[in-house]
Design a protein around this motif. Structure first.
Motif, PDB file in Angstrom:
ATOM      1  N   GLU A   1      47.946  32.825  36.702  1.00 55.22           N
ATOM      2  CA  GLU A   1      49.140  33.427  37.106  1.00 55.22           C
ATOM      3  C   GLU A   1      49.827  33.607  38.303  1.00 55.22           C
ATOM      4  N   LYS A   2      49.259  33.279  39.438  1.00 56.09           N
ATOM      5  CA  LYS A   2      49.394  32.851  40.586  1.00 56.09           C
ATOM      6  C   LYS A   2      50.568  31.498  40.421  1.00 56.09           C
TER       7      LYS A   2
ATOM      8  N   GLN B   1      53.693  32.456  39.057  1.00 52.67           N
ATOM      9  CA  GLN B   1      54.257  33.292  39.724  1.00 52.67           C
ATOM     10  C   GLN B   1      55.648  32.655  40.756  1.00 52.67           C
TER      11      GLN B   1
ATOM     12  N   HIS C   1      56.288  41.945  39.408  1.00 53.00           N
ATOM     13  CA  HIS C   1      55.012  41.654  39.334  1.00 53.00           C
ATOM     14  C   HIS C   1      54.202  42.610  38.633  1.00 53.00           C
TER      15      HIS C   1
ATOM     16  N   ASN D   1      59.464  32.614  40.432  1.00 55.33           N
ATOM     17  CA  ASN D   1      60.406  32.588  41.986  1.00 55.33           C
ATOM     18  C   ASN D   1      61.326  31.309  41.839  1.00 55.33           C
TER      19      ASN D   1
ATOM     20  N   ASP E   1      47.426  40.915  44.126  1.00 53.35           N
ATOM     21  CA  ASP E   1      46.896  39.763  44.386  1.00 53.35           C
ATOM     22  C   ASP E   1      45.807  39.133  43.736  1.00 53.35           C
TER      23      ASP E   1
ATOM     24  N   ASP F   1      44.496  38.619  40.577  1.00 56.79           N
ATOM     25  CA  ASP F   1      44.988  37.537  39.931  1.00 56.79           C
ATOM     26  C   ASP F   1      44.350  36.061  39.117  1.00 56.79           C
TER      27      ASP F   1
END
Length: 644
Positions: free
Chosen positions: A509-510, A513, A542, A517, A502, A505
């Motif tokens: 990007e976070k 994700q 990831h 999810n 993480d 990232d």
């Protein structure tokens, strides 16, 4: 007791015939070595007698002055090498000369190429000293008697080095062994005292036994020419007859060190490196240890005992190497000579001796220091060492906890830094290149370099520019289970547990994700229902950027590669209470196939695609499918649909 004088003619073992042919043709350009090899064997026989006589002095039979004699006869065209060492029984002659009962023989012959130069190196590595006699002789006659047995129990062995040999029981007064070489046509150069002396000085000067030859003393005459004393023959010691390791190392040449190595290791090549040291204090001992230039053929034979020889006050005691050197340094050759132990020490006492344990510990430090010096000051030579013995050194952290950190610094691996199969990346190299904020050393294990290099688990690491070690030797799985950290950095498999990337990232990007999810919750559940008991969990990955799916094991579970290795060895994971756990199935939400799967309305096609992705993930890990035909059937069904 009268011994039956039975004579037999027996055929050589196939491997011996093959070896003799290779020996004669491959080593002919270096034929002088026959004398070195036979003298070396004679020296070993004397060492063995000294040791056996410690417990039974009668084995000397009233003659404790051990020596080797070399003689020649111009008329008969023979050279004779005689020793008064331990000798052999009939059974021992057959075991040692008629056959090659050595583990690894088959693999040795498989390595032969037909290239004489390369094969001669392999032959030397195999350790075939006695057979070198046939380089110069077309017939060899060996007569021997074991120390302590009746003179009627002598044995004569004879062969022309072709298909067979004869063996018979003979009467032999003295113990020990006599070898007569009947020279081939064109080998008369060896029927010369100066020539033989020069070979002995060159190759065998370091032998601690006296090597005797006849010296002719001419008749003495007065001024008028009258003979005052007849011509006579005296014994002359040709070599220096002192143990090389007892000399000051400043007075020993590189050539002398190399020749002693060839004697003690029964090798034809020069060693890679050596250490010669005298340790003083409570435990006084001298060591002269070598690393060979090439791995011995029986490196992986766990029953092989030869390696480091223990001497006490220059008397040979044992070559049971495990008492003197750990298994991961079993390639080390040489001697350790101590003054701290009584000569009559038994093997059982040696096994329990604190002094021997201390000598072993000190010797290991010297060898590791020698390798550290080589790694630091001669990268090319160290790479040569690693290519020969790297897999053995990797056993070090597993079995030698005390020296784990020192051994870890000697390890070399392949990595994504170069994507080169050559293992030349140290853990210190890796740490020096770690990204800011990185606190783990990442690695991937596989059963081949190609599988490691192309592992889907590497994709996110390549994207983020994070180096990963590529481990593809079988021993690596055991290595990383013991070597869990280096330089306070945890060793982390990229195919196990959460990656904790993480910190590398971006915010974008976070956020992506999190959205993915949520978007794939129902798809993950549907795949889980399809794969059922094949997986423990289905997750959005990831790790992946190019591949559609991969398999991951739990942080504390056995890796999939390790499971395969254990199963191939016939171990049942579940029965052992270790491993055998179901993998986690991760899918790449950005991959076109996974996107198509998400939008698939036909339940049967959804199930087929899910199974195909799962099986592909197994194959990409180097695994085998339980039902390959089912995989092909499902794949063909999808392809047919595309062709309509």
């Amino acid at each position: 007791m009268t011994v039956e004088a039975k004579k037999e003619t027996l055929g050589f073992q196939t491997e011996v015939k093959h070896l003799l042919h290779l020996m004669i043709h491959s080593l002919y350009s270096n034929k002088e070595i026959f004398l070195r090899e036979l003298i070396s064997n004679a020296s070993d026989a004397a060492d063995k007698l000294r040791f056996e006589a410690l417990a039974n002095d009668s084995l000397y039979e009233g003659d404790s002055e051990l020596k080797i004699r070399v003689a020649f006869d111009e008329a008969k065209k023979t050279i004779t090498i005689t020793d008064n060492g331990i000798g052999m029984t009939r059974e021992e002659v057959q075991d040692h000369i008629g056959t090659i009962a050595k583990s690894g023989t088959k693999q040795f012959f498989e390595k032969l190429t037909g290239d004489q130069a390369k094969d001669s190196e392999l032959i030397g590595q195999f350790g075939v000293g006695f057979y070198s006699a046939f380089i110069v002789a077309d017939k060899v006659t060996l007569t021997t008697r074991k120390a302590g047995v009746s003179h009627e129990e002598g044995v004569r062995w004879e062969s022309a080095g072709e298909g067979d040999y004869s063996i018979e029981t003979v009467d032999k007064a003295g113990r020990g062994t006599e070898i007569v070489l009947h020279l081939k046509e064109g080998e008369d150069e060896f029927l010369n005292g100066w020539k033989l002396r020069s070979i002995i000085k060159k190759f065998s000067d370091h032998i601690s036994l006296p090597i005797i030859m006849d010296k002719e003393i001419p008749a003495e005459k007065d001024e008028e020419g009258n003979e005052t004393a007849p011509a006579r023959v005296e014994d002359e010691t040709v070599n220096s007859a002192s143990a090389l390791w007892t000399k000051n190392k400043d007075n020993i040449s590189a050539e002398e060190y190399n020749e002693f190595y060839k004697h003690v290791a029964h090798d034809f090549q020069d060693p890679l490196v050596h250490v010669h040291s005298k340790v003083e204090g409570t435990n006084e001992y001298t060591l002269l240890l070598y690393v060979p230039g090439r791995a011995p053929f029986d490196l992986w034979d766990r029953d092989a005992k030869h390696g480091v020889k223990l001497y006490i006050k220059k008397v040979f005691i044992t070559d049971d190497a495990e008492q003197l050197m750990p298994r991961y340094l079993r390639f080390v050759r040489g001697i350790i000579d101590t003054d701290s132990l009584p000569l009559n020490v038994s093997r059982e006492i040696l096994q329990q001796s604190k002094q021997i344990s201390n000598i072993k510990a000190g010797s290991v430090k010297k060898v590791l220091g020698m390798l550290e010096d080589l790694a630091e000051n001669d990268a090319e030579k160290y790479q040569q060492f690693w290519e020969q013995f790297g897999n053995v050194i990797k056993e070090g952290p597993i079995e030698d906890h005390k020296n784990k950190d020192r051994v870890a610094k000697l390890l070399r691996f392949s990595s994504t830094h170069t994507d080169d199969k050559t293992q030349n990346v140290s853990l210190a190299d890796y740490v020096s290149r770690m990204k800011e904020g990185q606190d783990k050393i990442y690695f991937v294990t596989a059963d081949s370099f190609a599988a490691a290099k192309n592992s889907p688990h590497l994709e996110v690491f390549r994207k983020k520019g994070i180096e990963v070690l590529l481990l593809c030797d079988r021993i690596d799985e055991w290595l990383v289970s013991s070597l869990t950290e280096f330089d306070d950095k945890h060793m982390q498999s990229i195919a196990k547990g959460e990656l904790d990337l993480d910190k590398f990232d971006t915010e974008e990007e976070k956020q992506h994700q999190e959205e993915i999810n949520k978007d794939f919750e129902s798809v993950l559940k549907q795949i889980q229902d399809v794969l059922k008991d094949k997986v423990s969990e289905v997750k959005v990955s990831h790790r992946l950027t190019d591949s559609p799916a991969c398999l991951v094991t739990g942080a504390y579970d056995m890796s999939l590669n390790m499971e395969r290795i254990m199963k191939e060895a016939g171990q049942s994971m579940n029965m052992m209470g270790m491993g055998g756990s179901k993998p986690i199935f991760e899918i790449n939400p950005d991959h076109a196939i996974v996107q198509a799967l998400k939008n698939e309305q036909d339940d049967a096609r959804f199930a087929d695609i899910s199974h195909i992705l799962f099986d592909q993930a197994i194959l990409s890990e180097g695994g085998q499918l339980d039902d390959p035909s089912a995989f092909v059937h499902k794949l063909n069904g999808l392809l047919q649909g595309l062709l309509k």
